[in-house]
Structure formats: structure tokens, C-alpha cells
Design an enzyme around this catalytic site. Structure first.
Site, PDB file in Angstrom:
ATOM      1  N   GLU A  19       0.834  -1.200   0.000  1.00 44.45           N
ATOM      2  CA  GLU A  19       0.000   0.000   0.000  1.00 44.45           C
ATOM      3  C   GLU A  19       0.876   1.259   0.000  1.00 44.45           C
ATOM      4  O   GLU A  19       1.871   1.322   0.713  1.00 44.45           O
ATOM      5  CB  GLU A  19      -0.816  -0.062   1.296  1.00 44.45           C
ATOM      6  CG  GLU A  19      -1.922   0.923   1.413  1.00 44.45           C
ATOM      7  CD  GLU A  19      -2.779   0.645   2.678  1.00 44.45           C
ATOM      8  OE1 GLU A  19      -2.897  -0.527   3.115  1.00 44.45           O
ATOM      9  OE2 GLU A  19      -3.301   1.608   3.216  1.00 44.45           O
ATOM     10  N   CYS A  36       2.923  -3.265  16.975  1.00 43.98           N
ATOM     11  CA  CYS A  36       2.278  -2.133  17.663  1.00 43.98           C
ATOM     12  C   CYS A  36       0.767  -2.391  17.736  1.00 43.98           C
ATOM     13  O   CYS A  36       0.146  -2.790  16.746  1.00 43.98           O
ATOM     14  CB  CYS A  36       2.571  -0.818  16.933  1.00 43.98           C
ATOM     15  SG  CYS A  36       4.325  -0.414  16.919  1.00 43.98           S
ATOM     16  N   GLU A  76       8.842  -1.627   9.188  1.00 40.36           N
ATOM     17  CA  GLU A  76       9.764  -0.880  10.040  1.00 40.36           C
ATOM     18  C   GLU A  76      11.084  -0.713   9.266  1.00 40.36           C
ATOM     19  O   GLU A  76      11.800  -1.680   9.035  1.00 40.36           O
ATOM     20  CB  GLU A  76       9.970  -1.653  11.355  1.00 40.36           C
ATOM     21  CG  GLU A  76      11.127  -1.188  12.207  1.00 40.36           C
ATOM     22  CD  GLU A  76      11.142   0.312  12.504  1.00 40.36           C
ATOM     23  OE1 GLU A  76      10.086   0.906  12.798  1.00 40.36           O
ATOM     24  OE2 GLU A  76      12.242   0.903  12.423  1.00 40.36           O
ATOM     25  N   SER A  86      10.603   7.032   9.405  1.00 38.29           N
ATOM     26  CA  SER A  86       9.954   6.893  10.713  1.00 38.29           C
ATOM     27  C   SER A  86      10.261   5.528  11.324  1.00 38.29           C
ATOM     28  O   SER A  86      10.109   4.498  10.674  1.00 38.29           O
ATOM     29  CB  SER A  86       8.443   7.051  10.525  1.00 38.29           C
ATOM     30  OG  SER A  86       7.769   6.843  11.740  1.00 38.29           O
ATOM     31  N   SER A 122       8.545   7.182  16.542  1.00 43.63           N
ATOM     32  CA  SER A 122       7.193   6.899  17.019  1.00 43.63           C
ATOM     33  C   SER A 122       7.271   6.744  18.531  1.00 43.63           C
ATOM     34  O   SER A 122       7.678   5.713  19.052  1.00 43.63           O
ATOM     35  CB  SER A 122       6.671   5.609  16.381  1.00 43.63           C
ATOM     36  OG  SER A 122       6.552   5.813  14.994  1.00 43.63           O
ATOM     37  N   LEU A 123       6.921   7.813  19.216  1.00 45.97           N
ATOM     38  CA  LEU A 123       7.081   7.861  20.669  1.00 45.97           C
ATOM     39  C   LEU A 123       5.819   7.310  21.344  1.00 45.97           C
ATOM     40  O   LEU A 123       5.873   6.348  22.086  1.00 45.97           O
ATOM     41  CB  LEU A 123       7.361   9.313  21.063  1.00 45.97           C
ATOM     42  CG  LEU A 123       7.901   9.616  22.434  1.00 45.97           C
ATOM     43  CD1 LEU A 123       9.114   8.780  22.772  1.00 45.97           C
ATOM     44  CD2 LEU A 123       8.247  11.108  22.526  1.00 45.97           C
ATOM     45  N   ASN A 137      -6.157   6.291  14.568  1.00 44.37           N
ATOM     46  CA  ASN A 137      -7.133   5.875  13.580  1.00 44.37           C
ATOM     47  C   ASN A 137      -7.597   4.478  14.003  1.00 44.37           C
ATOM     48  O   ASN A 137      -6.834   3.528  13.892  1.00 44.37           O
ATOM     49  CB  ASN A 137      -6.402   5.824  12.232  1.00 44.37           C
ATOM     50  CG  ASN A 137      -7.315   6.137  11.089  1.00 44.37           C
ATOM     51  OD1 ASN A 137      -8.504   5.843  11.143  1.00 44.37           O
ATOM     52  ND2 ASN A 137      -6.749   6.699  10.049  1.00 44.37           N
TER      53      ASN A 137
HETATM   54  N1  SAH Z   1       7.479   1.341  11.606  1.00 50.24           N
HETATM   55  C1  SAH Z   1       7.545   2.775  11.481  1.00 50.24           C
HETATM   56  C2  SAH Z   1       6.540   3.323  10.471  1.00 50.24           C
HETATM   57  C3  SAH Z   1       5.145   3.065  10.906  1.00 50.24           C
HETATM   58  S1  SAH Z   1       3.806   3.973  10.284  1.00 50.24           S
HETATM   59  C4  SAH Z   1       7.304   3.404  12.833  1.00 50.24           C
HETATM   60  O1  SAH Z   1       6.943   2.699  13.769  1.00 50.24           O
HETATM   61  O2  SAH Z   1       7.507   4.599  12.980  1.00 50.24           O
HETATM   62  C5  SAH Z   1       3.996   5.643  10.719  1.00 50.24           C
HETATM   63  C6  SAH Z   1       3.333   6.114  11.998  1.00 50.24           C
HETATM   64  O3  SAH Z   1       1.923   5.829  12.054  1.00 50.24           O
HETATM   65  C7  SAH Z   1       3.935   5.483  13.237  1.00 50.24           C
HETATM   66  O4  SAH Z   1       4.151   6.495  14.171  1.00 50.24           O
HETATM   67  C8  SAH Z   1       2.864   4.544  13.680  1.00 50.24           C
HETATM   68  O5  SAH Z   1       2.998   4.248  15.037  1.00 50.24           O
HETATM   69  C9  SAH Z   1       1.614   5.314  13.337  1.00 50.24           C
HETATM   70  N2  SAH Z   1       0.375   4.525  13.251  1.00 50.24           N
HETATM   71  C10 SAH Z   1       0.218   3.275  12.781  1.00 50.24           C
HETATM   72  N3  SAH Z   1      -1.066   2.890  12.840  1.00 50.24           N
HETATM   73  C11 SAH Z   1      -1.745   3.936  13.351  1.00 50.24           C
HETATM   74  C12 SAH Z   1      -3.117   4.161  13.670  1.00 50.24           C
HETATM   75  N4  SAH Z   1      -4.029   3.230  13.476  1.00 50.24           N
HETATM   76  N5  SAH Z   1      -3.444   5.364  14.169  1.00 50.24           N
HETATM   77  C13 SAH Z   1      -2.512   6.324  14.375  1.00 50.24           C
HETATM   78  N6  SAH Z   1      -1.219   6.171  14.102  1.00 50.24           N
HETATM   79  C14 SAH Z   1      -0.821   4.986  13.605  1.00 50.24           C
END
Ligand code: SAH
Length: 349
Positions: A93, A117, A161, A192, A215-216, A291
Site C-alpha cells: 500500500e 504495535c 519498520e 519513521s 514513534s514515541l 485511527n
Molecule cells: N514502523 C515505522 C513506520 C510506521 S507507520 C514506525 O513505527 O515509525 C507511521 C506512523 O503511524 C507510526 O508512528 C505509527 O505508530 C503510526 N500509526 C500506525 N497505525 C496507526 C493508527 N491506526 N493510528 C494512528 N497512528 C498509527
């Protein structure tokens, strides 16, 4: 002989390869231009290469060029979500976001993800495989080629990731910012990560000037562990110094992503701890109203809580934005579109 992934080669690798095939070095330059500047979908489009050479290339290489399996365009803001089919049948995607300052593409770095996550749809079925550099590039190439609109910004924030596919991501970054290719400025690229410390440290040494986003999602390890299993492996006391090192080595300001989940990480006490945690980090906070995905019962924080959280950080002098939801009418969070597509296919099979 294994077929070569030709679009993942840099110009000197390609020159060597073309020489091995018995062709002159200038052919490599032409070929590189066809792939990385003219974004040719296939060898047959490369009209100034002889038919014989094109046949040799077909025999010895795999040419990455994604099929558009589905595309949805938002009527609200023109955002497009793409489902691409890879050569081996996997589906990924990508998202095109159209802003006043230019077009930004959000790409995937893996098929699926193994980080787990809790709020993320990309990880529900685990990791299928890493993407090659060419498979990351071609998400951008196919979008720019089919829309005819220049892509100026890239975020590696789709499924996967990036630090779990480190070498291919670094290779991708060199190719996409190459002056003989699309020449997208590294300053317009964001990577990210969920916080893989050895990856961040190594990344700081690459001599790249891309923005690092962490991603904190929580101001302490305790809450973070409830959202992100990787928090059991690396604590904030290791992650934040690694990020600081990244800033010091590259001069690039950091981004902290913080997805707000109702009742989990969105109260003022957490805002306060967050402000304390990152006040000396030269960073910018990106608040993302979570989301919701149907597989979990996390809820988005309400507007008031989001405002209060944001205002608190601002009062503490922290640079903060609430992420605009792009393409709200075309479905779902990261990885959700792919997941629902795969489900439907399974059901019909
Ligand atoms: N693996 C990477 C990229 C992930 S996607 C990372 O962890 O940073 C990018 C961002 O979207 C990340 O901060 C992830 O935690 C966040 N994310 C993923 N699903 C989400 C959701 N359903 N709602 C809000 N943020 C989301």
C-alpha cells in the site's frame, strides 16, 4: 544464474553489469535514465536500446514495475491510496498526498511488519518479507509516471519498520536522491522508526540528511509497553540519546510522532511528562489522533483532549502540529486498505 534486481543497482553497479553483458558503458547511462528518470514501465519502452540488448536484459534481470491493483481518490482533498501488486504476487500500500507545497508519497518498506504495535493494522498478520530498494522506488515511480505530477516529498511511514530492513532502505535513499535519478532532496525525506536503537545509531553515521521521526506514543516506558512491544527491548533512556546523536551528527531536527489514544496516553499529566522528556531534544511533535482499527478497541481522543494536549505542549515552548487527516473518505489507517483487500480475496477464493 539468479536474475538480477536491476533497478536496485546504482550507476556504477549497473555499468559493471552492462559491461559483463558485453555492452558499452554508455548503455548503462541510457538504461539508468530510462529506469530512474523517465520511469519506464518496461524494457519495451526503452526505444533507443537495441531489441537484442532488451532481450538479453529480460533474460538476465527482474524488472521491478508495480501493477496498480486498485486506486482510490479522495473527493475531499485529492489524496490517492494505491494497492500495488509486486512481481511475486504480494500486495503493498502507498499513499499520494497533494499539498499546496507539493506532492508527498508515503511508501511501505516491508510486506507486513513484525513490530506488533497494538493500534496498527500493518502488523496484524506479521511480516511476510522485506522490500528491495527497487520495490520502494517503484511506489514513487509508478505514482509520478501515471499522474504526470512531480513527487517532491517522501515519508517512509507506510507498512513496515525501516530499521528492520536497514540495508535496502539506505540503498533506496541513495537512489531516490541521486542526481541521475529523480533527485529528490534528502531534506524532503522522512524515515519513521518505532525506536530500534542500533539502527538509529548506525543511521546517524550514513552521512545522509534525511529527517528522522520517532514513534514515541507515550512519555514513559510503562505506557509505551502497552502500545508497542519494541518498548520491552529498548527503553526511552537508550532511544532518546540515540535520537539526539542523530540530530547532532546530521543537524536535522527530529520529529516525534504521538498517536493519541483515548484514556491511554492523552491526559494532561502525560502531556506534562512528554514536555519534560523532550524539552532539550530539538524536536517537533506530530500529534496523530489514533485511527481506530476494527481488530482493537482503541478509541480516538476527543477534540477537546487533543486541543488541551496540544496547547499544553505549546505553552511549554514545544513545536507541535496535529496531523491533518488526509483522504478520510477513502478508508482507514496505515495497512488497513491492504488488509481489507486481502480478506476479500481470501473470501472469494
Ligand atoms: N514502523 C515505522 C513506520 C510506521 S507507520 C514506525 O513505527 O515509525 C507511521 C506512523 O503511524 C507510526 O508512528 C505509527 O505508530 C503510526 N500509526 C500506525 N497505525 C496507526 C493508527 N491506526 N493510528 C494512528 N497512528 C498509527
Amino acid at each position: 544464474m539468479d536474475k538480477k534486481d536491476i533497478k536496485s543497482m546504482n550507476l556504477s553497479e549497473l555499468t559493471e553489469f552492462v559491461r559483463e553483458l558485453g555492452e558499452k558503458p554508455f548503455r548503462a547511462k541510457q538504461l539508468y535514465q530510462w529506469m530512474h528518470q523517465k520511469l519506464a514501465p518496461s524494457y519495451d519502452d526503452m526505444t533507443n536500446l537495441s531489441k537484442g540488448f532488451r532481450e538479453t536484459l529480460k533474460e538476465h534481470t527482474d524488472y521491478t514495475s508495480h501493477q496498480i491493483v486498485q486506486m482510490y481518490e479522495s473527493e475531499i482533498d485529492g489524496t490517492r491510496k494505491y494497492l500495488f501488486g509486486l512481481n511475486d504476487g504480494n500486495i503493498i500500500e502507498s499513499v499520494l498526498m497533494r499539498y499546496k507545497h507539493g506532492n508527498s508519497v508515503c511508501i511501505s518498506s516491508q510486506v507486513g511488519c513484525r513490530m506488533g504495535c497494538r493500534f496498527c493494522a500493518s502488523t496484524l498478520d506479521g511480516l511476510t518479507r522485506n522490500l528491495t530498494a527497487s520495490e520502494m522506488l517503484d511506489q514513487i515511480y509508478r505514482i509520478q509516471y501515471t499522474t504526470g505530477e512531480r513527487v517532491s516529498n517522501i515519508v517512509i511511514m507506510g507498512s513496515g519498520e525501516p530499521m528492520d530492513n536497514y540495508d535496502n532502505v539506505v540503498k533506496f535513499l541513495h537512489l531516490i536522491s541521486d542526481e541521475n535519478g529523480l533527485n529528490i532532496s534528502q531534506r524532503n525525506i522522512t524515515v519513521s522508526t518505532c525506536g530500534i536503537v542500533p539502527g538509529i545509531k548506525k543511521f546517524a553515521e550514513e552521512g545522509l540528511s534525511v529527517t528522522l521521526a520517532l514513534s514515541l506514543h507515550a512519555p514513559n516506558d510503562e505506557v509505551r509497553k502497552t502500545l508497542m512491544p519494541i518498548a520491552y527491548k529498548y527503553s526511552l533512556s537508550e532511544i532518546l540519546p540515540a535520537c539526539k546523536e542523530y540530530f547532532e551528527k546530521t543537524g536535522r531536527r527530529l520529529t516525534f510522532e504521538y498517536s493519541l489514544v483515548q484514556g491511554v496516553n492523552d491526559n494532561l499529566d502525560e502531556a506534562k511528562r512528554l514536555a519534560d522528556l523532550i524539552k532539550d531534544m530539538h524536536g517537533h511533535v506530530n500529534l496523530i489522533p489514533v485511527n481506530p482499527i476494527k481488530e482493537r478497541d482503541y478509541k480516538q481522543s476527543n477534540r477537546e483532549a487533543i486541543e488541551q494536549f496540544k496547547n499544553y505542549l505549546e505553552r511549554k515552548g514545544i513545536n507541535v502540529t496535529v496531523r491533518r487527516e488526509m483522504g478520510r473518505d477513502i478508508g482507514g489507517a496505515c495497512g488497513q486498505l491492504r488488509k481489507s483487500y486481502l480478506k476479500k480475496e481470501e473470501g472469494e477464493a
